[in-house]
Design an enzyme around this catalytic site. Sequence first.
Site, PDB file in Angstrom:
ATOM      1  CB  ALA A   1     -10.044   1.116  -3.101  1.00 42.55           C
ATOM      2  CB  SER A   2      -9.211   0.650  -7.685  1.00 39.14           C
ATOM      3  OG  SER A   2      -9.223   0.633  -9.098  1.00 39.14           O
ATOM      4  N   GLY A   3      -7.315  -1.332  -7.820  1.00 35.16           N
ATOM      5  CA  GLY A   3      -6.247  -2.284  -8.111  1.00 35.16           C
ATOM      6  C   GLY A   3      -5.837  -3.101  -6.908  1.00 35.16           C
TER       7      GLY A   3
END
Length: 240
Positions: free
Chosen positions: A23-25
């Site tokens: 998730a995200s990065g």
Amino acid sequence: MWREIKLLAASKPVIASMSDVAASGGYYMAMAAETIVAENLTLTGSIGVVTGKFNLGKLYEKIGFNKEVISRGRYAELLAAEQRPFRPDEAELFARSAQNAYQQFRDKAAFSRSMPVEKMEEVAQGRVWAGKDAASRGLVDAIGGFSRAIAIAKHRANIPQDRKVTLVELSRPTPSLPEILSGIGSSIVGVDRTLKELLQDLTFSDGVQARMDGIVFQRFEGFSNATPLFSLIKDYLSSL
């Protein structure tokens, strides 16, 4: 990093295999790959931006720490003055900056997944999806584990499925205690030079090192009353 993976994918097959969390990065890197493989329950997406700053004014007051900032320019203290909250104009600028960062993330995700920005906006906004749900929304190409990713990579590279390949695992080594302490010593702002010198002595020493609290505490004598930070560090060392 997204750009470098994109450039690599232009010259050879790049397959992203996502395990428990991407998730995200993690998704930011994976979305640059030609194909994304996730497991059914892989936490996927979180296309969003979380940011802010600490207001340490009360903490500084409690420990007797005073910070004065000499600056030039309207927004020079935007992140440097952590002893106070944002001014209204600073908060507005900071919010615009965060929104701009989010839009860049979302637009790159849309480009990477060949999806209209409006469609990507529906699944972005920081939402997190399980792998199978992410696949149904166009964020993932295939469901499976690492072996599935290897099979896809072989297919893309025209390598027979029954041919054995060498897997090279690249990992970042865990930082040692001296490296951690050295980082702490160089990042503390406004702390007396004696503390930094002590941390240097603790992290860089020839021969075998042993824990000797008395010797360490002798270096603190005469400073604990003047600087509450020394008392905090002494209490921490005593608790180890």
